[in-house]
Structure formats: structure tokens, C-alpha cells
Design an enzyme around this catalytic site. Sequence first.
Site, PDB file in Angstrom:
ATOM      1  N   TYR A  52      -3.373  -3.072 -10.260  1.00 56.31           N
ATOM      2  CA  TYR A  52      -3.235  -2.758  -8.830  1.00 56.31           C
ATOM      3  C   TYR A  52      -2.413  -3.836  -8.113  1.00 56.31           C
ATOM      4  O   TYR A  52      -1.517  -3.524  -7.317  1.00 56.31           O
ATOM      5  CB  TYR A  52      -4.623  -2.633  -8.204  1.00 56.31           C
ATOM      6  CG  TYR A  52      -4.607  -2.442  -6.710  1.00 56.31           C
ATOM      7  CD1 TYR A  52      -4.132  -1.259  -6.148  1.00 56.31           C
ATOM      8  CD2 TYR A  52      -5.051  -3.451  -5.855  1.00 56.31           C
ATOM      9  CE1 TYR A  52      -4.108  -1.086  -4.771  1.00 56.31           C
ATOM     10  CE2 TYR A  52      -5.031  -3.285  -4.491  1.00 56.31           C
ATOM     11  CZ  TYR A  52      -4.557  -2.103  -3.946  1.00 56.31           C
ATOM     12  OH  TYR A  52      -4.527  -1.932  -2.588  1.00 56.31           O
TER      13      TYR A  52
ATOM     14  N   VAL B  56       1.254  -3.607   4.168  1.00 54.97           N
ATOM     15  CA  VAL B  56       1.111  -4.838   4.946  1.00 54.97           C
ATOM     16  C   VAL B  56       2.321  -5.762   4.837  1.00 54.97           C
ATOM     17  O   VAL B  56       2.361  -6.792   5.517  1.00 54.97           O
ATOM     18  CB  VAL B  56      -0.176  -5.599   4.563  1.00 54.97           C
ATOM     19  CG1 VAL B  56      -1.401  -4.799   4.956  1.00 54.97           C
ATOM     20  CG2 VAL B  56      -0.192  -5.948   3.088  1.00 54.97           C
TER      21      VAL B  56
ATOM     22  N   SER C 181       0.806  -1.239   0.000  1.00 48.72           N
ATOM     23  CA  SER C 181       0.000   0.000   0.000  1.00 48.72           C
ATOM     24  C   SER C 181       0.829   1.275   0.000  1.00 48.72           C
ATOM     25  O   SER C 181       0.284   2.360  -0.214  1.00 48.72           O
ATOM     26  CB  SER C 181      -0.947   0.011   1.202  1.00 48.72           C
ATOM     27  OG  SER C 181      -1.986  -0.919   1.017  1.00 48.72           O
TER      28      SER C 181
ATOM     29  N   TYR D 246      -4.463   4.464   7.851  1.00 55.35           N
ATOM     30  CA  TYR D 246      -5.749   3.784   7.950  1.00 55.35           C
ATOM     31  C   TYR D 246      -6.566   4.294   9.136  1.00 55.35           C
ATOM     32  O   TYR D 246      -6.610   5.497   9.397  1.00 55.35           O
ATOM     33  CB  TYR D 246      -5.551   2.267   8.006  1.00 55.35           C
ATOM     34  CG  TYR D 246      -4.792   1.730   6.824  1.00 55.35           C
ATOM     35  CD1 TYR D 246      -5.164   2.066   5.536  1.00 55.35           C
ATOM     36  CD2 TYR D 246      -3.700   0.890   6.999  1.00 55.35           C
ATOM     37  CE1 TYR D 246      -4.471   1.579   4.434  1.00 55.35           C
ATOM     38  CE2 TYR D 246      -3.005   0.385   5.905  1.00 55.35           C
ATOM     39  CZ  TYR D 246      -3.395   0.745   4.629  1.00 55.35           C
ATOM     40  OH  TYR D 246      -2.705   0.258   3.565  1.00 55.35           O
TER      41      TYR D 246
ATOM     42  N   LYS E 189       0.460   3.500  -2.981  1.00 54.80           N
ATOM     43  CA  LYS E 189      -0.737   4.316  -3.225  1.00 54.80           C
ATOM     44  C   LYS E 189      -0.457   5.809  -3.385  1.00 54.80           C
ATOM     45  O   LYS E 189      -0.962   6.435  -4.330  1.00 54.80           O
ATOM     46  CB  LYS E 189      -1.761   4.069  -2.114  1.00 54.80           C
ATOM     47  CG  LYS E 189      -2.319   2.659  -2.100  1.00 54.80           C
ATOM     48  CD  LYS E 189      -3.169   2.389  -0.860  1.00 54.80           C
ATOM     49  CE  LYS E 189      -3.687   0.970  -0.847  1.00 54.80           C
ATOM     50  NZ  LYS E 189      -4.443   0.642   0.398  1.00 54.80           N
TER      51      LYS E 189
END
Length: 390
Positions: free
Chosen positions: A188, A258, A63, A240, A66
Amino acid sequence: MDPIIALMQGVLDIVRDDNSGSPASYIPELAAVEPDRLGFAVVGPRGHVRSVGDDDVEFTIQSISKPFVLAHVLSRIGLDAVMERVGTEPSGEPFNAISLEEGTGKPANPMVNAGAIATTGLVEGGGVDDRTERIVRTLSAFAGRSLHIDESVYRSESTTGDRNRALGHLMRSYGIVDAPVDVALETYFRQCSIAVTVRDLAVMAGTLAFGGLNPLTHERVVEERVARDVLSIMSSCGMYDFSGEWLLRVGLPAKSGVSGGVLAVAPSQFGVAAYSPRLDRHGNSVRGQAIVTALSDRMGMHLLEPHESISQPIVDVVDTDEGRTIRLSGELGFAAAERVLAVLRDVALVVPPGAVIRVDAREVGRAHPAALAALKTEIDAIPGDVRIIE
């Protein structure tokens, strides 16, 4: 030993014994990693990368990709066009929640999975390979070296990615994702499988920290406004459903992944990265967070701490063959302009009538246009011959 390296090693030693948390279990390739890996890197404005621990171990970016894909899309189509598809508000929910805005189908922000899939769907190109090539090229420019995809992790991501596919199909039904769902999703999965080291992440963070200018290669990767917009979203959404407490305690824009990576940005100061695969319940690296928290606290990097260098630039008054000169350096914002004017008025009171006063601004690192315009207007009202050298 370099004092910064010594400080970094001390931080690493403090967090090393924390064995809480565990690697991500829902992606088989991530579940199989060595859980006790631990690395830490920082990069400053001169491009000197300092690192300790497992700094040469490759792991997948996940992530943390992103914000950089977001930067690519912002550069291409602009903020307003992106916001038509993706929101900018913290979700308060887990990163993989199946949760979209009622009525519109917009995901909450580009840092959760739904928002990142929508953002990836905006990357230009035909098929998966074409879009992936553009993403890898962008992330490589941020890292200052050529990056590659870990194919085994990609296959593992794709095989276990049904929840993300569900998000893609749901957004497609609302018209949020225009690209074919399989193209957006496989792109992705591939972007998340780009392999990096903690040193790469520190340089990527540094490129955002210095307004889109890579401190290692000196290449302008994105414009300042794009870097600013990305950091704004990272500040409120990057960690998050722990983002609010993170901003309170650490005070730095950050993004986690992660695989165990954590990237943080001290604007105009440092890019910071840490790696440790054990995750907490939010999906953030336990020891990675502890590293960045300790560094922020020890080096006073919290965004909302007072920074006198901004409000009080260096102002030297010297006598030269050409007359009295006020030399400026640092950043020239509104608060700094007020200080310069105060010094200038004091000087104007003591110089002989008709004497020239020079304001030498050539060493100013950054001058905000509105502050500079205000300074020039005020200077016109000061008696005497005042000249600005830029």
C-alpha cells in the site's frame, strides 16, 4: 490560442492567488514540496491532452491510486467478492479514521485508508515486489505510459505509517485482510508513492470516463462494468468527508490525494486533473477543488444536469435511391427510442403503400440492448415495410 486552453488558463489565473491551506505535514517528503505548484489538464475522447501550468512536475499519486487498485481487484475477483471485505457507504469520517463496521470489521469503503488497505490486500501475488509490480502495471495502463515509484516518498510513507499499520492489524484480527500485514501495508505504501504528472492523472480519469478504454492508447484497460462500479463509489466516497457537498456542488465522480492531486470524471466527456499541494482540513487540495468546480460549472459537466443528446439523438429523414431512410446517430436509450418511434410513425403515414422505410443505425455511438429490443418490437407493429440497418 485553442479556446479550451484559453478557458483553462483563465481558470488557473482565477484560483492562483488562493494561498489558503498547507501541504500535508505528517509525511516529511510531502511537507517539503513547493506549496505554490499549480497544474491543470483535461483529456477528451480523441485522446488530445490539454494542460496548463506546472503540467510536467511529478508528484506522488497517494490516495488517487485507490480507485485504480480497486479496478484491478474488481477485474480479477468481481464486485461481490470485494464487498465481502469492504463496504460501499460514505464514512462521514476523516480518511485515516480508525473506524470499522461493528461486528464484522469491514471498512466503510475502498476510498478511505482502511478500505484501500483491505483492497490492496486482495491484489494477487506473493511478496511486496510481486504485488507492487502488478499495481504499477495496472496504473501505467490507465496512464498510457510506464510509471515508477518515488523511493524517497515510499521510505517516508513507511517510516511514518504506524496508524495505517494499526488499521491493518485490526482488520487482520477480523479476517478482512488475509495477506500478512507487513506485505499488505508495504504494498500500500508503495502504490501511494507512484509518481505521476497532472497529464497522467487526466488520462487515467479519461480511461474511466470512456468505460475503461484509454483515450490515448486505445487499449481496453478494464471492462465497462468495472469502470462504472469504480465511478459509482467515487461519486459518494471519493472526496472523504466532503463527498456529499462535492457531489451537490460539482456533480462529478472524483478522487483526491494528500500530495495535492485531484482527479475528476465527466463520463463520456472528459477526464480532468489538477495539482496544487495546499490542502484543506479534509485533506483535499484547495486550489485543485476550485479548478474542477469552475470547469464543471462553465462547461455544464454536472452529472445530474439534463443532457438532451441522450434523450434526443440526431434523427435525419432523407430520400435515397432505395427509398425513405431515417438516419440515426448519438446514443440510443429508452428516451431516444421513443423519439425515433415518433418520427417513424410520422413517416409511415406519408409514404406510398408498400414503400420500404429504412432505419439506418450504423452511426449510433451506443445502443442499449433493451432499448434496441423495444424499438424492434414497436417497429413490427408499424404498418409497412420497415427495415433496420445496423
